[in-house]
Design a protein around this motif. Sequence first.
Motif, PDB file in Angstrom:
ATOM      1  N   GLU A  27       0.804  -1.228   0.000  1.00  0.00           N
ATOM      2  CA  GLU A  27       0.000   0.000   0.000  1.00  0.00           C
ATOM      3  C   GLU A  27       0.831   1.270   0.000  1.00  0.00           C
ATOM      4  O   GLU A  27       0.318   2.352  -0.279  1.00  0.00           O
ATOM      5  N   ARG A  28       2.129   1.163   0.288  1.00  0.00           N
ATOM      6  CA  ARG A  28       2.995   2.337   0.228  1.00  0.00           C
ATOM      7  C   ARG A  28       3.241   2.789  -1.202  1.00  0.00           C
ATOM      8  O   ARG A  28       3.546   3.965  -1.447  1.00  0.00           O
ATOM      9  N   LEU A  29       3.147   1.864  -2.146  1.00  0.00           N
ATOM     10  CA  LEU A  29       3.275   2.201  -3.561  1.00  0.00           C
ATOM     11  C   LEU A  29       1.917   2.705  -4.043  1.00  0.00           C
ATOM     12  O   LEU A  29       1.022   1.927  -4.356  1.00  0.00           O
ATOM     13  N   VAL A  30       1.768   4.013  -4.093  1.00  0.00           N
ATOM     14  CA  VAL A  30       0.467   4.624  -4.368  1.00  0.00           C
ATOM     15  C   VAL A  30       0.080   4.482  -5.833  1.00  0.00           C
ATOM     16  O   VAL A  30      -1.046   4.111  -6.170  1.00  0.00           O
ATOM     17  N   GLU A  31       1.040   4.756  -6.737  1.00  0.00           N
ATOM     18  CA  GLU A  31       0.704   4.758  -8.162  1.00  0.00           C
ATOM     19  C   GLU A  31       1.976   4.692  -8.990  1.00  0.00           C
ATOM     20  O   GLU A  31       3.029   5.195  -8.590  1.00  0.00           O
ATOM     21  N   ILE A  32       1.892   4.036 -10.154  1.00  0.00           N
ATOM     22  CA  ILE A  32       2.989   4.050 -11.120  1.00  0.00           C
ATOM     23  C   ILE A  32       2.437   4.446 -12.481  1.00  0.00           C
ATOM     24  O   ILE A  32       1.344   4.032 -12.867  1.00  0.00           O
ATOM     25  N   ASN A  33       3.189   5.276 -13.198  1.00  0.00           N
ATOM     26  CA  ASN A  33       2.806   5.722 -14.533  1.00  0.00           C
ATOM     27  C   ASN A  33       4.014   5.682 -15.453  1.00  0.00           C
ATOM     28  O   ASN A  33       5.149   5.925 -15.011  1.00  0.00           O
ATOM     29  N   MET A  34       3.773   5.372 -16.730  1.00  0.00           N
ATOM     30  CA  MET A  34       4.850   5.351 -17.711  1.00  0.00           C
ATOM     31  C   MET A  34       5.267   6.776 -18.061  1.00  0.00           C
ATOM     32  O   MET A  34       4.414   7.658 -18.222  1.00  0.00           O
ATOM     33  N   LEU A  35       6.573   6.985 -18.198  1.00  0.00           N
ATOM     34  CA  LEU A  35       7.097   8.265 -18.668  1.00  0.00           C
ATOM     35  C   LEU A  35       7.523   8.099 -20.122  1.00  0.00           C
ATOM     36  O   LEU A  35       8.402   7.290 -20.430  1.00  0.00           O
ATOM     37  N   GLU A  36       6.880   8.831 -21.001  1.00  0.00           N
ATOM     38  CA  GLU A  36       7.175   8.726 -22.428  1.00  0.00           C
ATOM     39  C   GLU A  36       8.412   9.552 -22.779  1.00  0.00           C
ATOM     40  O   GLU A  36       8.723  10.555 -22.138  1.00  0.00           O
ATOM     41  N   ASP A  37       9.117   9.093 -23.814  1.00  0.00           N
ATOM     42  CA  ASP A  37      10.267   9.836 -24.365  1.00  0.00           C
ATOM     43  C   ASP A  37      11.354  10.095 -23.332  1.00  0.00           C
ATOM     44  O   ASP A  37      12.030  11.136 -23.361  1.00  0.00           O
ATOM     45  N   VAL A  38      11.525   9.167 -22.394  1.00  0.00           N
ATOM     46  CA  VAL A  38      12.626   9.244 -21.425  1.00  0.00           C
ATOM     47  C   VAL A  38      13.505   8.020 -21.642  1.00  0.00           C
ATOM     48  O   VAL A  38      13.011   6.887 -21.629  1.00  0.00           O
ATOM     49  N   GLU A  39      14.789   8.239 -21.851  1.00  0.00           N
ATOM     50  CA  GLU A  39      15.695   7.132 -22.146  1.00  0.00           C
ATOM     51  C   GLU A  39      15.899   6.251 -20.920  1.00  0.00           C
ATOM     52  O   GLU A  39      16.191   6.742 -19.825  1.00  0.00           O
ATOM     53  N   PHE A  40      15.743   4.953 -21.112  1.00  0.00           N
ATOM     54  CA  PHE A  40      15.894   3.985 -20.026  1.00  0.00           C
ATOM     55  C   PHE A  40      17.375   3.735 -19.747  1.00  0.00           C
ATOM     56  O   PHE A  40      18.166   3.537 -20.661  1.00  0.00           O
ATOM     57  N   ILE A  41      17.749   3.748 -18.480  1.00  0.00           N
ATOM     58  CA  ILE A  41      19.131   3.499 -18.067  1.00  0.00           C
ATOM     59  C   ILE A  41      19.224   2.085 -17.505  1.00  0.00           C
ATOM     60  O   ILE A  41      18.575   1.766 -16.504  1.00  0.00           O
ATOM     61  N   LYS A  42      20.023   1.251 -18.140  1.00  0.00           N
ATOM     62  CA  LYS A  42      20.156  -0.138 -17.708  1.00  0.00           C
ATOM     63  C   LYS A  42      21.063  -0.248 -16.490  1.00  0.00           C
ATOM     64  O   LYS A  42      21.871   0.630 -16.208  1.00  0.00           O
ATOM     65  N   SER A  43      20.926  -1.375 -15.790  1.00  0.00           N
ATOM     66  CA  SER A  43      21.697  -1.602 -14.566  1.00  0.00           C
ATOM     67  C   SER A  43      23.020  -2.286 -14.866  1.00  0.00           C
ATOM     68  O   SER A  43      23.110  -3.137 -15.754  1.00  0.00           O
TER      69      SER A  43
END
Length: 333
Positions: A214-230
């Motif tokens: 329940e601490r994770l309230v919401e997640i949304n996709m961010l468009e046009d943002v480059e993904f940084i791999k681990s």
Amino acid sequence: MANSKHAHLRYNILDECFRKRTYRFEELLNALNESLEIHYPNEGISIRTLREDLKVFRDKKNGFGAPLLENARVLKYSNPNFSIAQRPLLEYEQYLIDAAQQLLERFENDPKYDKLAEALIKFQDEEDQQENDSSKILFYDHNEEYRGIRYLKPLYMAIKKNQVLQVNYKGFKDVETSIFEFHPHILKQYNRRWFVYGLNKTKGIEEWSIPLDERLVEINMLEDVEFIKSNTNWDNFFRSMVGVVRPANAAIEKVVIRFHNGRESYFKTKPFQPDYEEFFEEEKQNQVWFETIINKELVQQLLSYGQDLEVIEPEHLKRQLREHSNIMQQFYS
């Protein structure tokens, strides 16, 4: 039967649509095809296929018996608590489950089969009870109050597709919700709960963990943002600790523990640190050692053995256990 190509995905999308808002037929077709495009590019469905899907939803005998009014101008469940996930398997769905079990038997000599077979057996047991009022056979360890499981699939897909997320999070003691940019990398289960690890770009912290509750309230996709791999070796990351919490700048230390009342045998059948080593000396047969970081989960595991376990080293870990013991003694004095 409705068009079987990606039928189950369509049913899940439609189920979510009918629970969330009202749609006209054309709006529903567009929404369905937009969602299908994510998984199956250029494979949208026709008006006829959607009409067939709606028949499956309304059919009380061979379908889901969904509360969708006939000939209505708009489409939405009349009962907002309804979901097809609550309904028994359709006949051909049961056939697919049975076929999957038979297919998996070909891999029964491979260790990965065991986990898949276990999942299918659990699922089948639940279905048998619901459909045939059968007595329960499996009593497995699960958390019935755990709601974070709904985030598991979206986060899994985000990791597979290298999608950047905006996360709204509010800790138990937080006054306000925090919002940050998050690059998810892996999912980890511990103590019947799931956690997602990744880069918290807003705070500039790698290996950031978020509990799926329940601490994770919401997640949304961010468009046009480059993904940084681990660049983290996650296998080594988790093998060097117990649980999921890794304190900042934590160092790996050698831990030596001694068991009493024969409890070393129990530990060896279910070690909380898989890379433990045994001593060769005769007088140390009830002792083991391993290298790990010191965190709360390690302390909790040690305390779970009560009077049957003694920490030999390191000294600061002995002090922590002594403090816990003194406080507990006050409770019962």
